[in-house]
Scaffold this active site. Structure first.
Site, mmCIF file in Angstrom:
data_model
loop_
_atom_site.group_PDB
_atom_site.id
_atom_site.type_symbol
_atom_site.label_atom_id
_atom_site.label_comp_id
_atom_site.label_asym_id
_atom_site.label_seq_id
_atom_site.Cartn_x
_atom_site.Cartn_y
_atom_site.Cartn_z
ATOM 1 N N ARG A 1 22.031 19.936 -52.152
ATOM 2 C CA ARG A 1 22.771 18.928 -52.933
ATOM 3 C C ARG A 1 23.314 17.839 -52.001
ATOM 4 N NH1 ARG A 1 26.546 22.938 -55.811
ATOM 5 N NH2 ARG A 1 27.683 21.173 -56.669
ATOM 6 N N ARG B 1 34.866 27.557 -54.874
ATOM 7 C CA ARG B 1 34.758 27.288 -56.303
ATOM 8 C C ARG B 1 33.723 28.212 -56.947
ATOM 9 N NH1 ARG B 1 33.158 21.256 -58.161
ATOM 10 N NH2 ARG B 1 31.004 21.947 -57.908
ATOM 11 N N ARG C 1 23.931 8.176 -59.601
ATOM 12 C CA ARG C 1 23.637 8.925 -58.377
ATOM 13 C C ARG C 1 22.425 8.357 -57.660
ATOM 14 N NH1 ARG C 1 26.122 14.217 -60.201
ATOM 15 N NH2 ARG C 1 26.236 15.600 -58.409
ATOM 16 N N LYS D 1 35.978 15.111 -57.753
ATOM 17 C CA LYS D 1 35.860 14.075 -58.796
ATOM 18 C C LYS D 1 36.285 14.627 -60.161
ATOM 19 C CE LYS D 1 31.392 13.398 -58.116
ATOM 20 N NZ LYS D 1 31.002 14.250 -56.965
#
Ligand code: AMP
Length: 372
Positions: free
Chosen positions: A328, A310, A271, A196
């Site tokens: 998560r 990442r 969210r 995103k």
């Protein structure tokens, strides 16, 4: 609550269902209190606008009563016209009765005048008028209104029985006329690691939009050791969601900072269902809306791989520990994924294949953005 479009016009939320309910209850109690103990009033609703108000009012009214309706025509478009006429009359004998008129709204008073004319010759014991809404600024008559639910400014309103050229009566809330939305607001959606943030940096320039990443704002606050940062840190470190109230207030502040924006790319927000509802209400208040939710769909295994990769360079502690990453995903699957249904129900969900080169995916998203 979002903005609504009826024919050529846009309307934004004005009076909530709850507020209407308490006004109606207040009116019904007040009318009851003023009546002699065993008096059986006859309520006369003025159609069409009053049908929901009358239905709710008489259910709140405690005691026996009769109910009838008259139909008068008064509105063409959005401004009151002078030629009001009775279309469907009263059949009951009203001699010696207490008649209480139920009106949805009184503005210029032309309809009210007509009502007083109609009931003048009916030998009633007393005639009273209860109106849900009243526009004092445009009222031009010297006629009594015994009960007023809420006085409002001279704005054109729809919903809860009131219409604009036939539409809008079925909404449970009251909406007011608004200017057409000018922003392009897009929710960029997807699980952690879907890309995103990467995509948003390209898309914001392509479409001249402001990119708000709630994760980035939190990280900025953590880095600067602000109060907000200290609060958010303990949740983020574990991969838990920061509490809604904190996140929603922060998001609103970010939007307000960019009041002149052409629109926003919301990345990492909403969210949760309550964040989505808060965002809808917040934008609707400005006469704006979410144009679409564009979702990057990527298989979970690939995501874990991407996040660990990442984590080697991002400096994000929540990217380096697989348990935290899994947490998560768990947060995403239990609280966030349902937002697909939320936006799908509004015909605003656009799923995109999030596997491929960055450029390919940007092109896929752009194809959708162009239509929004
Ligand atoms: P992100 O950079 O979008 O992956 O977000 C990193 C972390 O910030 C999340 O795991 C949450 O702890 C927190 N966060 C970001 N956005 C939200 C949100 N909308 N609601 C709650 N927590 C959030």
């Amino acid at each position: 609550m979002s903005i609504i479009k009826l024919h050529d016009l846009y309307f934004k939320p004005f009076i909530s269902e709850n507020e209407i309910k308490s006004i109606v209850k207040y009116l019904a109690n007040k009318v009851k209190r003023d009546l002699p103990k065993d008096e059986v009033p006859i309520f006369v609703g003025i159609l069409n606008g009053c049908f929901l108000f009358a239905a709710d009012f008489i259910r709140e009214f405690e005691g026996n009563c009769e109910v009838s309706f008259v139909k008068l025509a008064s509105y063409q478009g959005t401004s009151s016209t002078e030629n009001v006429k009775e279309l469907v009359g009263i059949n009951e004998d009203l001699t010696g009765r207490t008649v209480i008129i139920l009106e949805d709204i009184i503005d210029t008073g032309t309809t009210l005048q007509e009502i007083y004319n109609i009931f003048r010759n009916k030998n009633v014991k007393q005639l009273k008028v209860a109106s849900l809404f009243f526009k004092p600024d445009v009222f031009r008559k010297e006629l009594p209104i015994n009960y007023i639910g809420k006085s409002i400014e001279d704005k054109f309103i729809v919903g809860y029985g009131l219409d604009y050229n036939g539409l809008g009566r079925n909404y449970s809330e009251i909406y007011q006329l608004s200017t057409p939305p000018t922003m392009k607001n897009i929710v960029l959606f997807g699980p952690p690691g879907a890309g995103k943030g990467t995509q948003a940096t390209f898309l914001k320039d392509m479409y001249n939009l402001v990119h708000i990443s709630t994760g980035d704002v939190f990280r900025f606050n953590i880095k600067n050791e602000t109060e907000l940062g200290l609060l958010a840190k303990k949740y983020m470190d574990e991969g838990d969601l920061v509490p809604d109230e904190v996140t929603i207030n922060m998001l609103k502040a970010e939007v307000e900072k960019n009041a002149d924006a052409n629109g926003f790319i919301f990345d990492g927000f909403p969210r949760t269902q309550s964040q989505a509802e808060a965002l809808d209400a917040f934008l609707a208040d400005k006469g704006e809306q979410i144009n679409g939710m564009v979702a990057l769909e990527v298989p979970e295994d690939l995501l874990v791989e991407r996040l660990l990769e990442r984590g080697k360079t991002s400096g994000r502690t929540d990217d380096t520990d697989e348990t935290k990453i899994r947490n998560r995903f768990n947060e995403y699957n239990t609280k966030t994924a349902i937002l697909k249904d939320y936006f799908e129900a509004q015909n605003k969900y656009y799923g995109i294949n999030g596997v491929g080169s960055i450029e390919e995916i940007t092109q896929r998203i752009a194809k959708v953005f162009d239509t929004l």
